[in-house]
Design an enzyme around this catalytic site. Structure first.
Site, short mmCIF file in Angstrom:
data_model
loop_
_atom_site.label_atom_id
_atom_site.label_comp_id
_atom_site.label_asym_id
_atom_site.label_seq_id
_atom_site.Cartn_x
_atom_site.Cartn_y
_atom_site.Cartn_z
N PRO A 281 -28.77 15.20 -0.27
CA PRO A 281 -28.92 15.49 1.22
C PRO A 281 -27.43 15.51 1.36
O PRO A 281 -26.62 14.98 0.35
CB PRO A 281 -29.23 13.90 2.13
CG PRO A 281 -29.40 13.52 0.63
CD PRO A 281 -29.85 14.26 -0.62
N CYS A 354 -2.99 32.10 14.08
CA CYS A 354 -2.55 33.59 13.93
C CYS A 354 -3.50 34.74 14.11
O CYS A 354 -3.77 35.47 13.63
CB CYS A 354 -0.85 34.03 13.63
SG CYS A 354 0.24 33.68 14.25
N TYR A 382 -18.58 19.32 5.81
CA TYR A 382 -17.99 20.85 5.57
C TYR A 382 -16.84 21.24 6.85
O TYR A 382 -16.98 22.05 7.44
CB TYR A 382 -18.97 21.80 5.35
CG TYR A 382 -20.03 21.73 5.20
CD1 TYR A 382 -20.31 22.21 3.49
CD2 TYR A 382 -21.67 21.36 5.19
CE1 TYR A 382 -21.42 21.58 2.62
CE2 TYR A 382 -22.41 21.46 4.36
CZ TYR A 382 -22.34 21.05 3.22
OH TYR A 382 -23.77 21.00 2.54
#
Ligand code: LLP
Length: 437
Positions: A281, A354, A382
Site C-alpha cells: 500500500p 504560466c 503523490y
C-alpha cells in the site's frame, strides 16, 4: 471536517494538525509547505496491521510503496513500525536504506530496472525482485552470476482484470506495460527454475491505484492463486504471494471501503494457505495524513471567473493538472471566524505558473481574501514525490507534526541549488585557446 481527516481539526476557528496550528506552521516554516501528521501515518499503518494480524497462517508483510511519499522521516517512521518497502528505483532503495529500512523487507518492482539498479539491490540483500519481463529475468540471473550471488525473484503477473480506476493509474490490463501475461507466466517460471543464479520466492501482481471496489483485486487474487497451485503441481513451490497496493482513499465524497472490508474477501481466499502475504500500500498509508499549506497571493475577480492565485502550483501538486484530480481546499481560518467579513464567492484556485493547466481546484465556493492561508487536503500521497522545479520554483518545505511538536523534515529548496549542477559555456578566450592548440 470529514471523517477522512480526524487529525486535522479546527480549534478556535483555526485548523490544526494534531495540536499545532497551521498559522504557526506557516509563520515558522513559510509556505508552500507540506504538513504531515505523525499520528495519522501511524494510525493508517496500525490499521493495516490490525486487520492482518492473526488472519493468516504466517504474519503478512506490509511493504509501503515508497513512490507515494519518499521523505526520509516518513520512511523512518514506517521502518520503526516494522514495515517493509516496495521500491521502483535505485534512488528509492538508497532512501530506504538511509532511513533505516531493513533491506531484507524490500521488494523491488518496476518494468525497467537497469543493470546498475539490479547490482545495487543484490548487494543490499533485498527480499525479492518483482520481475516484469523475460528479458529482465535473464538480466538478473546474469548479474547475480557475476556477483556470485543468488537473486530472489517473483514474477509480476498481469491478471488482466479491469480495476475500474483512472486510465493513467490502472496497471493490470493486458494492454498495460506492466508484468508478464498470465499465459507467459508458467513457461517463465520453468525458465527461472533452470537459471542457476535465481531463487524463486513468490508471485506478484498489482492492478492499479485508487481502487474503491474490492472485487477487481479479489478477482486478481483468485487468478493468482490458481497459478500458484499450478506451479506447485510442477514442483515450483512459492513462499509468498504479493498482491500489490492500490487501495483508494476519500478525496471528496467517494464511498471508500474500510481496510477490513477491502481485504476481507482476499483474506478469505488466503485462509489456511501456507504462503506469506505481502501487500504494497502507498496512498492509503499517507494520502490523508498530509496536506499542502499555501497562501493566497493575489485575487482577481473577473466577469466570468474569480481567480485566487496561491503560492503553491502544479509543480508542487501535479495531480489536479495531470489527472483532473480533486483535492478538498479549506481555509485555515474557518468561515465562522468573527473577524471574517468576507463574502463567499466561487473561486478558481490557481498557481503562478504560466500554464492554463496550473490549477489546484476549480469552482470552489470559499470566503477568502489575499494573504489567507488555505489547506489543500489529501496531499500526503503523490504530492511531494511528483513535484518538480518547473518555472524554476524551489520545492516546498515539508513538516511533520507530532502532538505539540513540529519537525522540519525537508528544508525549502534554495534557489541556488536549482542550478548548482549546471555550468556556463566556456569563455570565448578559452575556446580560442583550445582551437589554437
Ligand atoms: N505497487 C506497485 C507495483 C505500484 O505500481 C504502485 C503504484 C503501488 C504498489 C502503490 O499503489 P497505491 O497503494 O499507492 O495505490 N501518481 C498516481 C498514482 C500512481 C500509482 C502508481 N503505482 C496518483 O497520484 O494518483
Amino acid at each position: 471536517m470529514s471523517q477522512a481527516h480526524p487529525f486535522f481539526i479546527y480549534r478556535n476557528d483555526i485548523m490544526h494538525v494534531e495540536a499545532v496550528s497551521l498559522t504557526e506552521i506557516a509563520a515558522t516554516y513559510g509556505t508552500p509547505c507540506y504538513v504531515y501528521s505523525h499520528a495519522a501515518l501511524t494510525a493508517a499503518y496500525d490499521n493495516y496491521r490490525r486487520v492482518l494480524q492473526g488472519a493468516l497462517n504466517q504474519a503478512a508483510l506490509i511493504c509501503y510503496a515508497v513512490k507515494a511519499n519518499s521523505n526520509l522521516a516518513i520512511l523512518n517512521l514506517f521502518a520503526r513500525l516494522g514495515a517493509g518497502f516496495d521500491i521502483v528505483s535505485g534512488g528509492e532503495l538508497s532512501r530506504v536504506l538511509a532511513a533505516g529500512g531493513d533491506p531484507a523487507k524490500i521488494v523491488f518492482s518496476g518494468v525497467g530496472k537497469s543493470s546498475a539498479e539490479i547490482t545495487q539491490a543484490l548487494q543490499a540483500g533485498i527480499h525479492c525482485f518483482n520481475v516484469e519481463s523475460a528479458s529482465e529475468l535473464e538480466r538478473i540471473d546474469r548479474i547475480a552470476g557475476q556477483l556470485g550471488l543468488k537473486a530472489p525473484i517473483s514474477l509480476r503477473v498481469n491478471p488482466d482484470v479491469d480495476p475500474k480506476t483512472h486510465p493513467y493509474i490502472s496497471t493490470g490490463l493486458k494492454s498495460n506495460k506492466f508484468g508478464v501475461s498470465f499465459e507467459e507466466a508458467l513457461p517463465l517460471y520453468r525458465r527461472a527454475r533452470q537459471l542457476p543464479h535465481l531463487s524463486i520466492r513468490g508471485i506478484d501482481c498489482h492492478i492499479g491505484s485508487q481502487l474503491l471496489d474490492p472485487s477487481p483485486a479479489t478477482e486478481a487474487a483468485e487468478k493468482i492463486l490458481g497459478l500458484v497451485d499450478m506451479l506447485a503441481a510442477e514442483g515450483i513451490v512459492l513462499e509468498h504471494i504479493d498482491l500489490g497496493g492500490g487501495m483508494g482513499i476519500r478525496y471528496r465524497d467517494e464511498d471508500v471501503p474500510s481496510v477490513d472490508d477491502y481485504l476481507a474477501p482476499i483474506l478469505a481466499l488466503l485462509k489456511g494457505r501456507r504462503e506469506k502475504l505481502i501487500i504494497e500500500p502507498g496512498r492509503s498509508l499517507v494520502g490523508n495524513a498530509g496536506l499542502l499549506l499555501s497562501r493566497v497571493e493575489i485575487t482577481k475577480q473577473g466577469s466570468e471567473k474569480n481567480f485566487a492565485v496561491v503560492d503553491a502550483a502544479m509543480n508542487d501538486l501535479m495531480r489536479p493538472a495531470l489527472y483532473d484530480a480533486w483535492h478538498d481546499i479549506v481555509p485555515v481560518h474557518s468561515h465562522s471566524a468573527p473577524s471574517k467579513n468576507v463574502d463567499t464567492l466561487v473561486w478558481e484556485i490557481v498557481g503562478p505558473i504560466c500554464e492554463t493547466g496550473d490549477f489546484l481546484g476549480r469552482q470552489r465556493p470559499l470566503a477568502l481574501q489575499e494573504n489567507d492561508l488555505l489547506a489543500i487536503l489529501s496531499a500526503g500521497a503523490y504530492g511531494m514525490t511528483m513535484s518538480s522545479n518547473y518555472n524554476s520554483r524551489p520545492r516546498a518545505a515539508e513538516v511533520m507534526v507530532d502532538g505539540h511538536r513540529s519537525h522540519l523534515i525537508r528544508q525549502r529548496e534554495q534557489i541556488s541549488a536549482l542550478y548548482a549542477g549546471e555550468s556556463l559555456l566556456p569563455s570565448a578566450e578559452a575556446e580560442a585557446k583550445d582551437a589554437a592548440q
